[in-house]
Design a protein around this motif. Structure first.
Motif, PDB file in Angstrom:
ATOM      1  N   SER A 199       0.846  -1.184   0.000  1.00  0.00           N
ATOM      2  CA  SER A 199       0.000   0.000   0.000  1.00  0.00           C
ATOM      3  C   SER A 199       0.879   1.231   0.000  1.00  0.00           C
ATOM      4  N   PHE A 200       0.230   2.392  -0.031  1.00  0.00           N
ATOM      5  CA  PHE A 200       0.930   3.666   0.016  1.00  0.00           C
ATOM      6  C   PHE A 200       1.068   4.160   1.447  1.00  0.00           C
ATOM      7  N   PHE A 201       0.596   3.403   2.421  1.00  0.00           N
ATOM      8  CA  PHE A 201       0.686   3.814   3.815  1.00  0.00           C
ATOM      9  C   PHE A 201       2.114   3.688   4.331  1.00  0.00           C
ATOM     10  N   GLU A 202       2.475   4.618   5.192  1.00  0.00           N
ATOM     11  CA  GLU A 202       3.712   4.490   5.955  1.00  0.00           C
ATOM     12  C   GLU A 202       3.377   3.757   7.246  1.00  0.00           C
ATOM     13  N   ARG A 203       4.100   2.698   7.538  1.00  0.00           N
ATOM     14  CA  ARG A 203       3.840   1.917   8.737  1.00  0.00           C
ATOM     15  C   ARG A 203       4.814   2.325   9.828  1.00  0.00           C
ATOM     16  N   LYS A 204       4.257   2.677  10.986  1.00  0.00           N
ATOM     17  CA  LYS A 204       5.057   3.146  12.101  1.00  0.00           C
ATOM     18  C   LYS A 204       4.760   2.315  13.337  1.00  0.00           C
ATOM     19  N   LYS A 205       5.604   2.459  14.325  1.00  0.00           N
ATOM     20  CA  LYS A 205       5.386   1.854  15.633  1.00  0.00           C
ATOM     21  C   LYS A 205       5.393   2.953  16.684  1.00  0.00           C
ATOM     22  N   ARG A 206       4.472   2.879  17.617  1.00  0.00           N
ATOM     23  CA  ARG A 206       4.446   3.858  18.711  1.00  0.00           C
ATOM     24  C   ARG A 206       4.018   3.147  19.983  1.00  0.00           C
ATOM     25  N   GLU A 207       4.758   3.392  21.059  1.00  0.00           N
ATOM     26  CA  GLU A 207       4.423   2.762  22.338  1.00  0.00           C
ATOM     27  C   GLU A 207       3.446   3.635  23.115  1.00  0.00           C
TER      28      GLU A 207
END
Length: 266
Positions: free
Chosen positions: A8-16
């Motif tokens: 997809s065109f989404f940016e995948r991030k991680k956040r705690e």
């Protein structure tokens, strides 16, 4: 319910957030739109997303225990999800946020809106679960855990052949996510089954414009259930989308986006 897989065109991030490592998909510019997915998890190739990201900064987290989000032992309810997303909005300093929730995500969104709407502008609930409207000895929503996969697909979609997942094309990680999503769904939705007994007595606290959307052929959320939901929210609007089952935002993506935009512009 959308499933894992695909790019997809989404940016995948991680956040705690509160000890939970949330997987967050983000794309687009403009006012924020927080999308809370259904029990099948978030699919980055969701067909409504390209249209929504042309107007909004779409933020789509995977619920704890879904996708690649972690699931600490203390997180075991939709109420826990609601508190986590309230903190997420605070951490991201979101304001005038459009909150959209589908199915169990609609339940989460409703719980959020009964607690605090200070960062929200509009609420859209798509085939939401979460309340009890019938007698104690009968289910308002058919038992999804007792259904065959084929039966469930026919309740989710008016035309299930178009949305049948091809597991043979999924890699091991995607298949693991599908199984994990189902396991987590059972954990948070089984007892009591797909509702919070207190929620129907709190919906009157929602003080922002609300739209309850139902697919005309929804095999899980009945028309009477969806209308009861809308009736419990002050001044809520109820609207059905034709030629769609339980996931009208997937099956009739263009019509769904047009529906919510027209509603917000009135």
């Amino acid at each position: 319910m959308p499933h894992a897989g695909g790019g997809s065109f989404f940016e995948r991030k991680k956040r705690e957030i509160a000890g939970v490592e949330l997987e967050i998909h983000e794309a687009g510019d403009g006012p924020p739109l927080l999308y809370l997915h259904s029990g099948g998890g978030f699919r980055p190739t969701h067909p409504a997303m390209p249209m929504l990201t042309r107007r909004y900064r779409v933020i789509a987290p995977s619920h704890p225990g879904f996708g690649r989000s972690t699931l600490p032992t203390w997180v075991n309810s939709v109420d826990d999800y609601a508190h986590l997303y309230l903190e997420l909005m605070q951490r991201l300093d979101l304001s005038n946020t459009v909150l959209v929730g589908a199915s169990i995500g609609g339940w989460v969104a409703a719980e959020i809106a009964t607690k605090n709407t200070s960062r929200l502008s509009n609420l859209v609930l798509i085939g939401p679960s979460g309340i009890k409207v019938g007698s104690r000895d009968e289910l308002d929503i058919p038992d999804i855990f007792a259904m065959t996969p084929t039966d469930l697909e026919h309740r989710l979609f008016r035309d299930p052949k178009k949305f049948h997942p091809d597991f043979s094309k999924m890699n091991d990680e995607d298949l693991t996510i599908v199984a994990r999503n189902r396991q987590t769904m059972a954990l948070i939705a089984w007892e009591p089954y797909l509702h919070n007994p207190k929620l129907r007595h709190r919906l009157q606290m929602i003080d922002i414009p609300t739209l309850v959307v139902r697919g005309e052929h929804d095999g899980l959320i009945s028309e009477s259930y969806a209308k009861s939901y809308a009736d419990l929210i002050p001044d809520a609007t109820y609207q059905e989308i034709s030629k769609a089952g339980h996931a009208p935002d997937v099956e009739q993506a263009s019509l769904f986006v047009e529906t919510i935009i027209n509603w917000m512009e009135v």
